[in-house]
Design a protein around this motif. Structure first.
Motif, PDB file in Angstrom:
ATOM      1  N   PHE D  36       1.650  -7.527   0.309  1.00 34.78           N
ATOM      2  CA  PHE D  36       1.249  -7.547  -1.105  1.00 34.78           C
ATOM      3  C   PHE D  36       1.493  -8.913  -1.732  1.00 34.78           C
ATOM      4  N   THR D  37       2.195  -9.772  -0.990  1.00 33.77           N
ATOM      5  CA  THR D  37       2.304 -11.170  -1.396  1.00 33.77           C
ATOM      6  C   THR D  37       1.965 -12.001  -0.165  1.00 33.77           C
ATOM      7  N   GLY D  38       1.856 -13.297  -0.366  1.00 33.17           N
ATOM      8  CA  GLY D  38       1.580 -14.171   0.767  1.00 33.17           C
ATOM      9  C   GLY D  38       0.097 -14.339   1.019  1.00 33.17           C
ATOM     10  N   ALA D  41      -2.336 -11.263   1.134  1.00 34.20           N
ATOM     11  CA  ALA D  41      -2.154 -10.236   0.109  1.00 34.20           C
ATOM     12  C   ALA D  41      -3.480  -9.604  -0.307  1.00 34.20           C
ATOM     13  N   GLY D  42      -4.556 -10.363  -0.178  1.00 36.28           N
ATOM     14  CA  GLY D  42      -5.859  -9.824  -0.558  1.00 36.28           C
ATOM     15  C   GLY D  42      -6.213  -8.583   0.246  1.00 36.28           C
ATOM     16  N   ASP D  45      -4.137  -5.649  -0.781  1.00 40.84           N
ATOM     17  CA  ASP D  45      -4.663  -5.085  -2.014  1.00 40.84           C
ATOM     18  C   ASP D  45      -5.747  -4.050  -1.721  1.00 40.84           C
ATOM     19  N   LYS D  48      -4.020  -0.975  -0.635  1.00 37.86           N
ATOM     20  CA  LYS D  48      -3.374  -0.374  -1.801  1.00 37.86           C
ATOM     21  C   LYS D  48      -4.394   0.430  -2.612  1.00 37.86           C
ATOM     22  N   TRP D  73       5.616   1.188  -2.206  1.00 37.86           N
ATOM     23  CA  TRP D  73       4.843   0.039  -1.709  1.00 37.86           C
ATOM     24  C   TRP D  73       5.807  -0.945  -1.061  1.00 37.86           C
ATOM     25  N   MET D  74       5.635  -1.162   0.204  1.00 32.35           N
ATOM     26  CA  MET D  74       6.552  -2.020   0.948  1.00 32.35           C
ATOM     27  C   MET D  74       5.842  -3.309   1.339  1.00 32.35           C
ATOM     28  N   ASP D  75       6.248  -4.377   0.707  1.00 32.69           N
ATOM     29  CA  ASP D  75       5.621  -5.662   0.993  1.00 32.69           C
ATOM     30  C   ASP D  75       6.222  -6.264   2.255  1.00 32.69           C
ATOM     31  N   GLN D  77       4.295  -9.039   3.862  1.00 39.73           N
ATOM     32  CA  GLN D  77       3.622 -10.329   4.007  1.00 39.73           C
ATOM     33  C   GLN D  77       2.934 -10.523   5.352  1.00 39.73           C
TER      34      GLN D  77
END
Lengths: 346, 260, 295, 384
Positions: D36-38, D41-42, D45, D48, D73-75, D77
């Motif tokens: 969800f980051t890094g 992340a797209g 998304d 998600k 939600w477990m990020d 990366q």
């Protein structure tokens, strides 16, 4: 706080951490994070030799971490070597690469050296990614055996019914193995720091021209430092390989180098005990944010926003790191303690 | 016998001639003064002898085991090993380290413990560490700094820092000591104790070359002086001769002063 | 094919050079590797697209406006993040730069989302995509021509600012000796801020050009480009503005030719290998002056 | 010194411990592990979005047994190290009964040991690496890891046959992304293509996140291909299509499910024309539920659906169905999912029907889409 009480408390806490994994309520996630912290403690202590002791900026430490990890992973998969054989081999391989990189480049000054180390670590990752015949490249290296302690050859000699064979499953054994590794590196670092070797490094860091006029061969001692630092990084990599049982070049991207460098700076450059704190804080921070942010009803996406901001703030208020004092190990040197006493009494 | 022979030494930095064909010799055990106005090339001479710079032309010969050997191009650490130690014009201490550690680092080239000795804490390593501390303490006592053993070097006053630097260089067991303006920034009392110290060093049998602007100090302790000006040796001799030498007066006071 | 690869490399190199001058100027005055510079490059692309889509401004206005905004961001970065650390160890500022880089990248991700976006093609003159001239078997588009033109123009402007203006003189003085410059009555902080502004404005143009040239923008685009540009700055001799330009172009061409003739897998590796080789043989980069410490 | 050092290290660890104690709640919890980051992340998304839609639907219907579904939600990366940590956290938290994730194969492989050891059923919406098939069983031989996407080798071979028989291209240039997905797909394609007698005129690679592909394309252009196979994801794929166009390569382009995102057309513009791609489902051919899903998706997220969202929607659907049928118990959920093993009892999702083989892989038909006049449409000829 009363110093005695403090000492007692410190040992109590240490003991609590030590026995914690044995209890049934031990949280495996917490243990996992602790093992991760311990890997980074080893890495941060090892890296500290270069920017902390020798005063050279190293932006490519992850290269040695990766070399160690893949050395261990490949030796395990292809030759089934035991962890205890692999660790020295990985360390040796790390040290060799440290010398190969360091010898021609350590005469460079400041940021030129930094960018060369950075380029090196990128080349390592590219090698790991592209030489698929050897490393399986981006497909990753799954199926690495866990750490095994095998004394069955000995136990059968003693008693046919005995089987001294343990395979490491779950985080508990790795916790203790990691603790052992941290302790080992800690002792080695302490002994190196308070020795002719460590003093030579600090001399280079403080004033390299004066150091060479004291008879310190700059290049030799930088290369030695680089090789030892690389070897420690490789050992951490070997541990990682046998712990996660899976390797991929993604694990050694240059962001990791920065992370480890941040740990070193945050803990205090040249203070390897500080590196322990730096590693604990930065790894724990990532996990704490993972837990806190949803609790505050913030989306997961804000995790690294907060992480970056906290890093900036920590540097703003602790620009020298948490433990700026260098060469602290000599305070425990019996020779100096005795000298201090003699001087005090005379 | 001479401990150092400088034979037509020339040092160029690009177009700049810092030393031009300078020759002189240093006898074993003497205290030689190297003087001259600012920019005369004195420190450059020290940098050549101590190995920091490699001279463009000419020879430097250093006595080793009774023979003179050419030392051009050796690195500073090698020169220290041969027995040449120096201090710096701007004090260069390891300022974050303790006074004792500074001197202990001076013992580096006379000791040999390596990584394995350090990590395994072998017996010989421990004994060596003990010897290093003992010897370092002796040198600190020699320069009267034993009160500050555990202070950080950077916290000392300027005069004491100069002395510490001398102690550190003595710890390398030099046979030739190069002192670069040791009295700069010292008050008269400190200067006096410095004079005593230099005599004490000389009494140990160490040959000393001294760069100094304080003429009173130079004239009082040097038997012989070499004068440089714009990289050229303009005079050499005893203090009285030098004081009377018109070239020297001209160099220091400008043209016309000698005629007057 | 060689001509085409050379043109490809040159375009890439021009862009690297524009980002690299930002690194090298900041390094010159405060010896800081400003890792957040890559993020300014990224922000400029997003700002430009926002200005076009939200306010419907014409592209030329957008470019100037974005340069101004990025200059402002650069100055704020200096004031809030780096200025408090002027007296601290260099590494503290470096870590702060990394922290700011993470912060800005994630900020962009939250504001504009993490998925790649196309540039607003309608805002551009249509002729840009057409071929301007053909050299050998290489087609050079008007877009590439305008990248060359803009980059060269900016480089000349930068050269004039540094060498012919008062503030440029102050910048050069600062890079020689900060204390001395302060004693001469130069307002050190203001000059440093100006340096950040100038470098960021250059980076902003690069960001917009990249977004147009590749027709894509995403929050992590500053990371890779920033690192490459930093390598270019070092290659050219960090602290030297002409060095950064040459370093950028050398790196761009090495990358394109390396990918074209040696191995596309080791594309970045070739760039880094060239850089390492140059540094080993010329320890202060192509145009860097080796500084000898006075003993 | 050392006292304080250790003290702080230990305190930091304790903090993690305290904060991670599970909260009790009257909800059923599932986890979604994705970046969800890094840089990636797209994609996270997309996943998600798919899961959100499914969970919102179920919750709107009153949840399961009156309990609302809550998603953690477990990020991670897409980084294996982070994925391993996340999986430890999920495995530890007994309230989490199942996982949808991970997005990347490498992260998935790093996370699997934890899931297997603790017995957490995990359904991956997007991981196509072949190696996962060998890592999906625990020591007792139970399969815990499932995926609702077909493997790289299947798609690659399918594509080679399609190119050979339908598109009738002969000289193929291959441009692949240097990651597990790109390489796996490429290897399968090239292997099959050679068997079929196609001529592979050149193979070039690029790294994910790259933006300049001109050197490689220039080289490929020199070999005069009549088709360009891009083995990778749409963001780079769009740039490649655009730059190939800029270099004057007017050839048919084709890719796999990684291209199935409307942003491909947005980013590539007119250069996207004449692109063929394999997809696990076709919006046009989709059943009634799917049309409704497409409509809902558009309304909720204001964009066209892509295959990742669709797969994530189905993965969440299977997991939630298993919870509803078998109860909120990890082992029972696993058994239920493992029992979906034939076309007869397949799960009918919006991306077609899904059933799993012994190692948790799914067998789905593949369809072919193409870009025409700036839109994805079903290719005129489908292929069985």
């Amino acid at each position: 706080m009363n110093p005695n009480l403090k000492t007692t408390l410190k040992y109590l806490l240490l003991a609590a951490v030590f026995v914690y994994p044995l209890f049934s309520f031990a949280n495996e996630y917490v243990l996992h994070v602790m093992v991760l912290i311990m890997i980074y403690m080893v890495l941060a202590m090892g890296l500290n030799i270069i920017p902390g002791f020798c005063g050279l900026l190293d932006l490519g430490y992850v290269g040695f971490y990766g070399i160690g990890a893949y050395t261990a992973g490949l030796l395990t998969i292809h030759f089934g070597l035991s962890f205890w054989v692999i660790v020295p081999l990985a360390a040796l391989n790390g040290a060799i690469w440290g010398v190969l990189l360091g010898a021609p480049t350590l005469r460079l000054t400041g940021d030129y050296f930094a960018i060369v180390t950075f380029g090196f670590s990128e080349l390592v990752v590219l090698f790991l990614t592209n030489e698929i015949w050897l490393t399986r490249g981006p497909l990753g290296l799954p199926g690495i055996d866990p750490v095994i302690i095998d004394f069955s050859w000995l136990s059968t000699l003693i008693h046919p019914q005995w089987d001294w064979y343990w395979e490491f499953i779950g985080p508990q054994p790795y916790f203790y193995l990691g603790l052992f590794l941290v302790a080992l590196v800690y002792v080695i670092m302490g002994r190196m720091e308070d020795s002719r070797l460590g003093r030579a490094w600090f001399a280079i860091r403080e004033d390299s021209i004066a150091a060479s006029s004291c008879g310190v061969n700059l290049l030799t001692y930088k290369v030695i430092g680089f090789a030892i630092s690389a070897a420690i990084g490789a050992v951490a990599g070997a541990f990682l390989a046998r712990w996660t049982m899976f390797l991929s070049p993604d694990m050694f991207k240059f962001w990791e180098s920065f992370l480890i460098l941040c740990m070193v700076v945050l803990g205090g450059l040249g203070n390897f005990k500080g590196s322990l704190v730096g590693a604990a804080i930065l790894i724990a921070l990532g996990e704490v944010l993972r837990i806190i942010l949803p609790a505050l009803n913030l989306p997961t996406e804000t995790r690294f926003l907060a992480y970056g901001m906290i890093m900036v703030l920590m540097m703003r208020f602790k620009p020298m790191g948490f433990f700026p004092a260098i060469a602290t190990q000599s305070r425990k040197n019996p020779i100096l303690i005795k000298l201090k006493k003699d001087l005090g009494s005379s | 016998m001479n401990i150092l022979d400088i034979d037509s030494l020339t040092m160029r930095f690009g177009g700049l001639l810092a030393l031009a064909d300078v020759s002189f010799h240093v006898a074993r055990g003497e205290i030689l003064g190297l003087i001259g106005p600012n920019g005369a090339g004195k420190s450059t001479m020290f940098n050549c002898i101590s190995g920091v710079l490699r001279p463009t032309e000419g020879d430097m010969l250093f006595e080793k085991d009774g023979k003179l050997m050419r030392i051009n191009g050796y690195k500073p650490e090698k020169m220290t090993h041969f027995g040449v130690a120096r201090t710096f014009q701007n004090v260069r201490l390891f300022s974050a380290l303790t006074v004792l550690d500074n001197v202990r680092i001076g013992r580096h080239c006379r000791t040999k413990a390596n990584f394995f000795g350090a990590v395994l804490r072998t017996r010989s390593q421990k004994e060596e560490e003990q010897r290093i501390v003992d010897e370092s303490m002796n040198w600190l006592k020699f320069v009267d700094l034993e009160k500050f053993v555990f202070n950080t070097a950077g916290s000392l006053s300027y005069g004491f820092q100069r002395k510490l630097e001398i102690a550190r260089s003595l710890a390398t067991e030099p046979r030739l000591l190069l002192l670069d303006e040791p009295a700069a920034g010292m008050n008269p009392k400190e200067t006096k104790s410095l004079i005593d110290l230099i005599h004490k060093i000389s009494d140990l049998g160490v040959t000393v070359i001294l760069i100094e602007h304080d003429m009173k100090l130079v004239m009082s302790i040097c038997r012989r002086l070499v004068v440089l000006d714009h990289g050229i040796k303009i005079a050499e001799g005893g203090p009285r001769e030098i004081r009377a030498n018109p070239k020297v007066i001209e160099a220091y006071l400008g043209r016309g002063a000698a005629d007057a | 094919m060689f001509e085409q690869q050379l043109i490809n490399g040159l375009t890439l190199g021009m862009i690297y050079a524009l980002i690299a001058v930002g690194y090298t100027m900041v390094y010159g005055v405060i010896q800081l590797i400003n890792f957040a510079h890559g993020e300014i490059f990224m922000l400029s692309a997003f700002l430009a697209v926002t200005f076009i889509t939200v306010f419907g401004l014409p592209i030329y206005v957008v470019i100037v406006l974005t340069m101004g905004c990025c200059a402002l961001i650069g100055v704020m970065l200096d004031i809030f993040a780096y200025r408090p650390l002027r007296q601290s160890p260099r590494l503290a500022a470096l870590i702060t730069a990394i922290g700011m880089s993470i912060f800005l990248q994630n900020l962009a991700m939250i504001i504009w989302g993490s998925r790649p976006k196309p540039f607003v093609q309608d805002a551009l003159p249509a002729f840009l995509r057409t071929t301007a001239l053909t050299v050998g078997d290489a087609n050079i588009s008007w877009l590439q021509m305008s990248i060359f033109g803009t980059a060269s123009m900016l480089m000349i402007a930068l050269f004039l600012i540094i060498n012919k203006t008062r503030v440029g003189t102050a910048m050069r003085a600062l890079s020689q000796n900060r204390t001395g410059a302060a004693l001469m009555g130069i307002n050190v902080n203001r000059v440093i801020s100006f340096t950040f502004a100038l470098g960021s404005a250059m980076g902003a143009v690069a960001g917009i050009m990249v977004a147009i040239y590749y027709n894509t923008l995403y929050p992590t685009m500053g990371y890779v480009a920033g690192v490459k540009a930093f390598a270019a700055a070092v290659l050219g001799g960090i602290g030297s503005v002409p060095g950064a330009m040459i370093g950028g172009i050398v790196l761009g061409i090495a990358e394109a030719l390396g990918a074209g003739y040696i191995s596309s897998l080791y594309r970045d590796g070739i760039a880094y290998a060239v850089m390492i080789a140059v540094i080993i043989f010329r320890p202060s980069g192509i145009l860097g002056k080796s500084t000898v410490e006075k003993v | 010194m050392i006292g304080k050092t250790w003290l702080k290290a230990v305190m930091a660890c304790c903090l993690v411990l305290v904060l991670s104690t599970p909260a009790l709640a009257e909800t059923i919890r599932i986890a979604v592990a994705s970046p969800f980051t890094g840089a990636l992340a797209g994609y996270g998304d997309n996943v998600k979005a798919g899961v959100t839609l499914k969970v919102e639907e179920i919750n709107a219907q009153g949840g399961i047994d009156g309990k609302q579904i809550r998603v953690e939600w477990m990020d991670e990366q897409c980084e294996p190290r982070e994925a391993a940590t996340v999986s430890a956290r999920i495995a530890q938290n007994r309230n989490i009964v199942g996982v949808v994730g991970h997005l990347c194969s490498s992260a998935h492989l790093a996370a699997l040991p934890n899931y297997l050891r603790h017995g957490v059923p995990v359904i991956a919406p997007t991981t196509t690496a072949v190696a996962i098939s060998e890592q999906s069983k625990d020591r007792a031989g139970n399969t815990w890891a499932f995926r609702v996407v077909y493997r790289d080798d299947y798609q690659g071979e399918f594509l080679a046959e399609y190119v050979n028989e339908v598109l009738e291209l002969k000289n193929i240039a291959v441009f692949y992304e240097n990651n597990d997905y790109g390489i796996g797909l490429k290897n399968a394609f090239v292997g099959k293509a050679k068997d079929l007698g196609l001529n592979i005129v050149g193979e070039e690679a690029y790294v994910s996140g790259a933006s300049d592909f001109n050197p490689q394309l220039t080289r490929l252009r020199g070999r005069n291909p009549d088709g360009l196979f891009i083995s990778g994801y749409y963001p780079e794929g769009a740039l490649i299509a655009g730059q190939a166009d800029g270099l004057g390569m007017q050839v048919a382009k084709f890719g796999a499910d990684g291209f199935d995102n409307v942003d491909y057309i947005n980013l590539a513009g007119s250069a996207a024309e004449n692109t063929y791609l394999t997809v696990p489902f076709l919006a046009d051919a989709a059943e009634g539920d799917a049309q409704e899903f497409l409509q809902n998706f558009r309304e909720r997220f204001n964009r066209e659906v892509d295959w990742m969202s669709a797969n994530a929607y189905d993965a969440a659907g299977i997991l939630l169905e298993a919870i509803a049928e078998a109860g909120a118990d990890r082992a029972k959920i696993r058994e239920y999912i493992a029992s979906i093993n034939s076309p007869e009892n397949a799960y009918h999702g919006i991306a077609g029907m899904t059933y799993f083989n012994d190692v948790g892989d799914t067998l789905k038909p593949a369809f072919v889409k193409m870009v025409k006049d700036g839109e994805f449409v079903a290719a005129p000829v489908q292929f069985e």
